[in-house]
Write a protein that holds these residues in place. Sequence first.
Motif, PDB file in Angstrom:
ATOM      1  N   THR A 197       0.844  -1.183   0.000  1.00 38.38           N
ATOM      2  CA  THR A 197       0.000   0.000   0.000  1.00 38.38           C
ATOM      3  C   THR A 197       0.889   1.245   0.000  1.00 38.38           C
ATOM      4  O   THR A 197       2.077   1.171   0.340  1.00 38.38           O
ATOM      5  N   GLU A 198       0.318   2.372  -0.377  1.00 35.96           N
ATOM      6  CA  GLU A 198       1.094   3.607  -0.423  1.00 35.96           C
ATOM      7  C   GLU A 198       1.654   3.951   0.966  1.00 35.96           C
ATOM      8  O   GLU A 198       0.921   3.928   1.959  1.00 35.96           O
ATOM      9  N   GLY A 199       2.951   4.239   0.993  1.00 36.78           N
ATOM     10  CA  GLY A 199       3.604   4.628   2.230  1.00 36.78           C
ATOM     11  C   GLY A 199       4.011   3.478   3.129  1.00 36.78           C
ATOM     12  O   GLY A 199       4.599   3.696   4.191  1.00 36.78           O
ATOM     13  N   GLN A 200       3.714   2.244   2.728  1.00 35.13           N
ATOM     14  CA  GLN A 200       4.021   1.091   3.573  1.00 35.13           C
ATOM     15  C   GLN A 200       5.522   0.841   3.675  1.00 35.13           C
ATOM     16  O   GLN A 200       6.027   0.452   4.737  1.00 35.13           O
ATOM     17  N   PHE A 201       6.247   1.053   2.555  1.00 37.01           N
ATOM     18  CA  PHE A 201       7.697   0.838   2.528  1.00 37.01           C
ATOM     19  C   PHE A 201       8.370   2.072   1.920  1.00 37.01           C
ATOM     20  O   PHE A 201       8.869   2.027   0.783  1.00 37.01           O
ATOM     21  N   PRO A 202       8.389   3.177   2.649  1.00 31.91           N
ATOM     22  CA  PRO A 202       8.864   4.453   2.086  1.00 31.91           C
ATOM     23  C   PRO A 202      10.357   4.499   1.800  1.00 31.91           C
ATOM     24  O   PRO A 202      10.831   5.424   1.151  1.00 31.91           O
ATOM     25  N   TYR A 203      11.090   3.504   2.254  1.00 34.83           N
ATOM     26  CA  TYR A 203      12.536   3.438   2.033  1.00 34.83           C
ATOM     27  C   TYR A 203      12.903   2.732   0.738  1.00 34.83           C
ATOM     28  O   TYR A 203      14.044   2.760   0.308  1.00 34.83           O
ATOM     29  N   HIS A 204      11.931   2.074   0.094  1.00 32.72           N
ATOM     30  CA  HIS A 204      12.235   1.246  -1.081  1.00 32.72           C
ATOM     31  C   HIS A 204      12.274   2.079  -2.365  1.00 32.72           C
ATOM     32  O   HIS A 204      11.431   2.944  -2.584  1.00 32.72           O
ATOM     33  N   VAL A 205      13.265   1.782  -3.221  1.00 28.16           N
ATOM     34  CA  VAL A 205      13.352   2.444  -4.529  1.00 28.16           C
ATOM     35  C   VAL A 205      13.539   1.394  -5.622  1.00 28.16           C
ATOM     36  O   VAL A 205      14.061   0.307  -5.380  1.00 28.16           O
ATOM     37  N   LEU A 206      13.087   1.745  -6.805  1.00 29.65           N
ATOM     38  CA  LEU A 206      13.350   0.965  -8.011  1.00 29.65           C
ATOM     39  C   LEU A 206      14.569   1.566  -8.690  1.00 29.65           C
ATOM     40  O   LEU A 206      14.680   2.794  -8.815  1.00 29.65           O
TER      41      LEU A 206
END
Length: 241
Positions: free
Chosen positions: A11-20
């Motif tokens: 969901t939005e904001g669930q893993f704010p540290y992750h990047v593609l």
Amino acid sequence: MKRIYGGASATEGQFPYHVLILTLKGGTAFGCSGTILSSSWVLTAAHCMCTEGKTTTRVVIKYGSASQSTALRQEVKRFIVHPRFAKNESPFFMVNDIALLELCAPLDMSLPGVKPICFTKEDLAYSGTVTVTGWGKTSGTIFPESLQHVDLNIYPVNMCKRLYNIFKAGIRDEWNKICTFTKDKYPCDGDSGGPLVAEVSPGCHIQLGITSYGTCTSILPNVATKLSSFADWICESTSLC
């Protein structure tokens, strides 16, 4: 609807540290995952930046959203691969599989979907479950629009090494590795460089590892780079600590 091999959509904001992470090598685009360390630095796997015979000419990250189509973009100024990174002809025997990306401009850390991940120099005796995230394959050749997540069980490294030895694909430098194994749940192509995150105490999430390699099956455990083993190198390379 099929999802990341036993996982689910974030969901939005669930893993704010992750990047593609999107890299251009020899005219071909490749996808990996990474984590935000600060407004200017991103952490990933070294093999995401290094492909034998192909020079990486451009790197871009997408961040701030669980959906690829709405994620923001930022160019990477340079990347630093661990000086002792080595990869065998097979995907196994990968050692020191860690790299850092310095961004061309700082990220806006005030955005709700952007937050750095924590890591520690301490070698935690953690044996629970970790959450793995990524935009890797969910089935066949399908790459998802939404970020995927899955919970995996930590698997003893000595047993992990024993299983890989059976297939003549042993593990070197096991002291800086983390293995995970959960039947029918695993990261796959495109998830490399993504985090293994544990809730070590209520509300305290720490990145323990970086997805390195596996078989995209439940035949063998997945192998990750243990982050605490490289904490000093991260601090020296980025001046963040």
